[in-house]
Design a protein around this motif. Structure first.
Motif, PDB file in Angstrom:
ATOM      1  N   PRO A  54       6.184   2.917   7.365  1.00  0.00           N
ATOM      2  CA  PRO A  54       4.730   2.929   7.498  1.00  0.00           C
ATOM      3  C   PRO A  54       4.139   1.522   7.634  1.00  0.00           C
ATOM      4  N   PHE A  55       3.061   1.422   8.381  1.00  0.00           N
ATOM      5  CA  PHE A  55       2.324   0.152   8.425  1.00  0.00           C
ATOM      6  C   PHE A  55       1.905  -0.260   7.019  1.00  0.00           C
ATOM      7  N   ARG A  56       1.593   0.724   6.171  1.00  0.00           N
ATOM      8  CA  ARG A  56       1.172   0.420   4.796  1.00  0.00           C
ATOM      9  C   ARG A  56       2.223  -0.364   4.029  1.00  0.00           C
ATOM     10  N   SER A  57       3.497  -0.271   4.440  1.00  0.00           N
ATOM     11  CA  SER A  57       4.563  -1.019   3.753  1.00  0.00           C
ATOM     12  C   SER A  57       4.551  -2.502   4.101  1.00  0.00           C
ATOM     13  N   LEU A  58       3.723  -2.893   5.059  1.00  0.00           N
ATOM     14  CA  LEU A  58       3.566  -4.306   5.405  1.00  0.00           C
ATOM     15  C   LEU A  58       2.333  -4.916   4.759  1.00  0.00           C
ATOM     16  N   VAL A  59       1.490  -4.067   4.171  1.00  0.00           N
ATOM     17  CA  VAL A  59       0.191  -4.502   3.636  1.00  0.00           C
ATOM     18  C   VAL A  59       0.291  -4.657   2.125  1.00  0.00           C
ATOM     19  N   PRO A  60       0.112  -5.865   1.609  1.00  0.00           N
ATOM     20  CA  PRO A  60       0.282  -6.073   0.169  1.00  0.00           C
ATOM     21  C   PRO A  60      -0.862  -5.512  -0.647  1.00  0.00           C
ATOM     22  N   GLN A  61      -0.558  -5.152  -1.880  1.00  0.00           N
ATOM     23  CA  GLN A  61      -1.614  -4.826  -2.828  1.00  0.00           C
ATOM     24  C   GLN A  61      -2.370  -6.103  -3.201  1.00  0.00           C
ATOM     25  N   ARG A  62      -3.648  -5.939  -3.500  1.00  0.00           N
ATOM     26  CA  ARG A  62      -4.520  -6.989  -4.082  1.00  0.00           C
ATOM     27  C   ARG A  62      -4.954  -8.075  -3.113  1.00  0.00           C
ATOM     28  N   GLU A 115       0.824  -1.205   0.000  1.00  0.00           N
ATOM     29  CA  GLU A 115       0.000   0.000   0.000  1.00  0.00           C
ATOM     30  C   GLU A 115       0.862   1.260   0.000  1.00  0.00           C
ATOM     31  N   TYR A 116       2.096   1.146   0.486  1.00  0.00           N
ATOM     32  CA  TYR A 116       3.073   2.231   0.362  1.00  0.00           C
ATOM     33  C   TYR A 116       4.430   1.597   0.115  1.00  0.00           C
ATOM     34  N   ARG A 117       5.257   2.255  -0.707  1.00  0.00           N
ATOM     35  CA  ARG A 117       6.605   1.748  -0.989  1.00  0.00           C
ATOM     36  C   ARG A 117       7.616   2.765  -0.471  1.00  0.00           C
ATOM     37  N   LEU A 118       8.475   2.325   0.429  1.00  0.00           N
ATOM     38  CA  LEU A 118       9.487   3.212   1.002  1.00  0.00           C
ATOM     39  C   LEU A 118      10.455   3.660  -0.090  1.00  0.00           C
ATOM     40  N   THR A 119      10.765   4.959  -0.125  1.00  0.00           N
ATOM     41  CA  THR A 119      11.577   5.530  -1.189  1.00  0.00           C
ATOM     42  C   THR A 119      12.865   6.143  -0.642  1.00  0.00           C
ATOM     43  N   MET A 120      13.808   6.412  -1.553  1.00  0.00           N
ATOM     44  CA  MET A 120      15.018   7.121  -1.153  1.00  0.00           C
ATOM     45  C   MET A 120      14.684   8.525  -0.664  1.00  0.00           C
ATOM     46  N   MET A 174     -11.656  -5.259  11.159  1.00  0.00           N
ATOM     47  CA  MET A 174     -11.156  -4.588   9.965  1.00  0.00           C
ATOM     48  C   MET A 174     -10.233  -5.516   9.193  1.00  0.00           C
ATOM     49  N   SER A 175     -10.167  -5.325   7.888  1.00  0.00           N
ATOM     50  CA  SER A 175      -9.096  -5.955   7.120  1.00  0.00           C
ATOM     51  C   SER A 175      -7.821  -5.143   7.352  1.00  0.00           C
ATOM     52  N   PHE A 176      -6.684  -5.718   7.012  1.00  0.00           N
ATOM     53  CA  PHE A 176      -5.427  -4.972   7.153  1.00  0.00           C
ATOM     54  C   PHE A 176      -5.424  -3.743   6.237  1.00  0.00           C
ATOM     55  N   ARG A 177      -6.050  -3.865   5.084  1.00  0.00           N
ATOM     56  CA  ARG A 177      -6.101  -2.726   4.168  1.00  0.00           C
ATOM     57  C   ARG A 177      -6.945  -1.609   4.769  1.00  0.00           C
ATOM     58  N   GLU A 178      -8.050  -1.967   5.366  1.00  0.00           N
ATOM     59  CA  GLU A 178      -8.880  -0.953   6.032  1.00  0.00           C
ATOM     60  C   GLU A 178      -8.127  -0.320   7.197  1.00  0.00           C
ATOM     61  N   LEU A 179      -7.418  -1.142   7.955  1.00  0.00           N
ATOM     62  CA  LEU A 179      -6.641  -0.611   9.074  1.00  0.00           C
ATOM     63  C   LEU A 179      -5.567   0.343   8.572  1.00  0.00           C
ATOM     64  N   SER A 180      -4.963   0.016   7.433  1.00  0.00           N
ATOM     65  CA  SER A 180      -3.878   0.852   6.906  1.00  0.00           C
ATOM     66  C   SER A 180      -4.359   2.230   6.480  1.00  0.00           C
ATOM     67  N   LYS A 181      -5.665   2.403   6.330  1.00  0.00           N
ATOM     68  CA  LYS A 181      -6.234   3.691   5.924  1.00  0.00           C
ATOM     69  C   LYS A 181      -6.958   4.400   7.055  1.00  0.00           C
ATOM     70  N   TRP A 191       2.496   9.175   9.559  1.00  0.00           N
ATOM     71  CA  TRP A 191       1.400   9.082  10.526  1.00  0.00           C
ATOM     72  C   TRP A 191       1.161   7.639  10.964  1.00  0.00           C
ATOM     73  N   ASP A 192       1.553   6.684  10.092  1.00  0.00           N
ATOM     74  CA  ASP A 192       1.340   5.274  10.417  1.00  0.00           C
ATOM     75  C   ASP A 192       2.657   4.543  10.654  1.00  0.00           C
ATOM     76  N   ALA A 193       3.696   5.267  11.077  1.00  0.00           N
ATOM     77  CA  ALA A 193       4.994   4.621  11.335  1.00  0.00           C
ATOM     78  C   ALA A 193       4.863   3.615  12.476  1.00  0.00           C
ATOM     79  N   ILE A 194       5.318   2.400  12.227  1.00  0.00           N
ATOM     80  CA  ILE A 194       5.266   1.346  13.251  1.00  0.00           C
ATOM     81  C   ILE A 194       6.667   0.856  13.619  1.00  0.00           C
ATOM     82  N   ALA A 195       7.682   1.512  13.040  1.00  0.00           N
ATOM     83  CA  ALA A 195       9.073   1.216  13.353  1.00  0.00           C
ATOM     84  C   ALA A 195       9.912   2.330  12.743  1.00  0.00           C
ATOM     85  N   TYR A 196      11.171   2.394  13.187  1.00  0.00           N
ATOM     86  CA  TYR A 196      12.071   3.437  12.681  1.00  0.00           C
ATOM     87  C   TYR A 196      13.421   2.838  12.318  1.00  0.00           C
TER      88      TYR A 196
END
Length: 629
Positions: free
Chosen positions: A401-409, A353-358, A455-462, A368-373
């Motif tokens: 972000p938590f979204r980086s743990l949640v897969p698309q589709r 749901e999110y891809r960490l970038t340079m 909630m689904s993980f996708r719903e939680l991620s939003k 806002w959804d950081a779950i680790a650093y």
């Protein structure tokens, strides 16, 4: 793992030495007899359903299972590799020197604390140093799991495949070691395998290796760690006192340096070589060395992995002979074998749901959804014998972000560790195990929260409120999710920082250990710009379909880059009709650069790197509609 970039301060060294005295017996053969590795016994009965199945017993998976169990969930921890201990890469790959995520302001607590805390800190306090005895580490993992009555462990299964209902993972199809097939349902599955095997089998999209920067073939080298024996206190002190080109350092259990070891000539330089040494001491009079780099190994092909092990097993004794002859400190030590598993750095990168970038790392971005650093250097290891690797830059602190743990589709699934949703360059930092352990802890807690909230993980991620509750729970469970305040890095204050973001994100510039090798105010040259724009065609072939070439005689290395030369190179790269005389007006007309930008150039006959980077940024925006922010 590269040679360490930031020397630990003296007071932390002293505290670590003290902690070793408290936690670790003297490194002698007699002390080694005081404990043995505790093998893990599989559950005799596997239930038909669990709240969560965690696939993979590397450190990330162990922490995910413990976290879920401590949140009151019934957990099955399952492993399909031939393993009898927990800890995977650390305990069977023998990666016993830890790539620590240091806080921008290291806490003066005892034992020393690093970013995230939580279950990683709990485990770290048990193993006692920046490097550790792999048996002690395995036993610490085993003890932490054994303390949780809600965890069943199933080792050495022949296969484990996700069970799907439409686009949702609802359990696993498992064939146990004795050949028994069983369907195990679960409310959720956490993929903690090194290569994201479960998410790939479930149909989650991913990229391979450096595919996202236009290089789908290359992957970082793999390593086979090897062991030396005869390491008593006297020998260890001699090893620590060595000084060699390239610098280095040491603490109570770790040594990094011996940079001139890379002069070693291997039996096949195209397939294997070594770099500087990372040495971790053990408690049985041995030490482990991470230095070997093995090329052209496909981490998804068992036959290729076995080939990598054979290459490493053949080369390790030769390397030891070389070290013994080159360094007197090694003369009394003896070769003692290689690790059971390869250290694989890179394979699949999930599309989440999110891809960490340079840009995230260079901006030291919180979420806002950081779950680790994370804060480890962006360490891009060699991916071919002709390339030595690079430290792209060193962030101060960035969020995952938590979204980086949640897969698309695909629903019902979380992915933790190095296969999570990271671009290949930031993955060079985010792949380190302590950060992966933190994502595992977050995933375990998220399964409970999603169940509570229905909630689904996708719903939680939003969900802003849902993530706020997850962060609150993780904090109560020992994680430190604070962003430390620190001054903005000097490179981020530069007026051409946006251009630097673009070029670094292409993989075309590195800042090094001091975040200063970009040399934004230094002179650029035609060849550097030419090499940079080659990335356009690799990464954005639709926008830049025609790969162009120029005679090298038109690109002399020594000549400074002029605005006129830059405009011509850019025009050709973008497929624009132009001559050396008309190119500048052409790229102005295409809004690649503006007249205001030209007015700000100090010397049009001698562009700086920063000015050239801004022209690259403008080209990407105008031609490919791509911006890095």
């Amino acid at each position: 793992m590269q040679a360490r970039s930031r020397t630990v301060t003296a007071w932390i060294n002293a505290m670590l030495v003290c902690s070793l005295l408290l936690f670790i017996p003297q490194a002698t053969a007699d002390a080694a007899k005081t404990f043995q590795t505790q093998t893990v016994v599989s559950a005799t009965v596997v239930k038909p359903s669990y709240d969560v199945i965690v696939a993979g017993t590397d450190p990330e998976g162990v922490m995910a299972a413990i976290s879920a169990a401590r949140n009151g969930l019934k957990v099955l921890l399952v492993e399909n590799r031939p393993r009898n201990v927990l800890g995977g890469l650390m305990t069977l790959g023998w990666l016993n020197s830890i790539d620590l995520n240091k806080s921008p302001k290291i806490s003066r607590e005892f034992p020393a604390r690093y970013l995230n805390g939580g279950l990683f800190q709990e485990w770290y306090n048990l193993i006692g140093g920046t490097s550790f005895d792999v048996r002690r580490a395995a036993n610490a993992f085993a003890q932490m799991v054994r303390n949780e009555k809600n965890i069943d462990v199933l080792m050495n299964v022949r296969s484990m495949q996700p069970m799907m209902e439409a686009n949702k993972v609802v359990g696993m199809q498992i064939v146990s070691a004795n050949g028994t097939a069983q369907t195990v349902r679960a409310g959720a599955v956490i993929d903690a395998t090194q290569d994201g095997d479960v998410m790939a089998a479930a149909g989650v999209p991913f990229t391979m290796g450096r595919e996202d920067i236009g290089d789908p073939v290359s992957r970082m080298a793999v390593t086979l760690v090897f062991k030396l024996k005869g390491v008593d206190d006297k020998a260890w002190q001699k090893l620590k006192q060595h000084r060699s080109p390239g610098g280095g350092g040491s603490d109570g259990m770790s040594i990094w340096g011996y940079g001139d070891a890379k002069e070693y000539v291997s039996s096949d330089p195209t397939r294997v070589k070594i770099r500087s040494l990372n040495i971790g001491r053990q408690e049985d009079g041995t030490m482990l060395i991470n230095t070997m780099q093995i090329y052209d190994i496909n981490p998804l092909d068992p036959a290729s992995l076995q080939e990598g092990i054979k290459i490493g097993q053949k080369e390790a004794p030769r390397i030891v002979d070389y070290l013994k002859k080159k360094y007197k400190e090694f003369a009394t030590l003896q070769y003692a074998g290689t690790a059971p598993e390869l250290y694989v750095r890179e394979s699949r990168h999930m599309l989440g749901e999110y891809r960490l970038t340079m840009a995230d790392l260079m901006n030291n971005r919180d979420f806002w959804d950081a779950i680790a650093y994370g804060s480890y250097e962006v360490d891009i290891q060699s991916f071919t014998h002709a390339y030595s690797g690079a430290i792209v830059m060193i962030p101060e602190q960035y969020g995952v972000p938590f979204r980086s743990l949640v897969p698309q589709r695909i629903d019902g699934l979380l992915v933790v560790g190095r296969a999570a949703s990271f671009n290949t360059l930031p993955h060079g930092s985010a792949r380190v195990i302590p950060l992966g352990m933190a994502t595992g802890q977050a995933a375990g807690a998220a399964v409970k929260l999603a169940k509570d909230y229905k909630m689904s993980f996708r719903e939680l991620s939003k969900s802003q409120s849902g993530i706020a509750e997850l962060r609150k729970r993780l904090t109560k469970q020992g994680m430190d999710l604070r962003m430390v305040k620190f001054p903005k890095p000097s490179y981020a204050k530069h007026k051409y920082f946006s251009g630097l973001l673009a070029v670094t994100s292409l993989g075309a510039a590195v800042g090094g250990y001091g975040n200063d090798k970009w040399d934004l105010d230094g002179p650029s040259n035609p060849l550097r710009l030419y090499n940079t724009v080659q990335a356009f065609h690799r990464m954005f072939p639709e926008a830049f379909p025609n790969k162009f070439s120029m005679a090298l005689k038109e690109l002399p290395k020594e000549k400074p880059l002029s605005l006129k030369q830059a405009a011509y190179i850019i025009a050709l790269s973008a497929g624009l009709e132009a001559t050396p005389e008309t190119a500048l007006q052409v790229i102005i007309d295409r809004e690649i650069i503006t007249n205001d930008f030209i007015k700000g150039i100090k010397n049009q006959a001698k562009l700086t790197n920063g000015e050239a980077f801004m022209i690259v940024r403008g080209t990407l925006k105008a031609i490919a509609n791509v911006e890095y922010t």
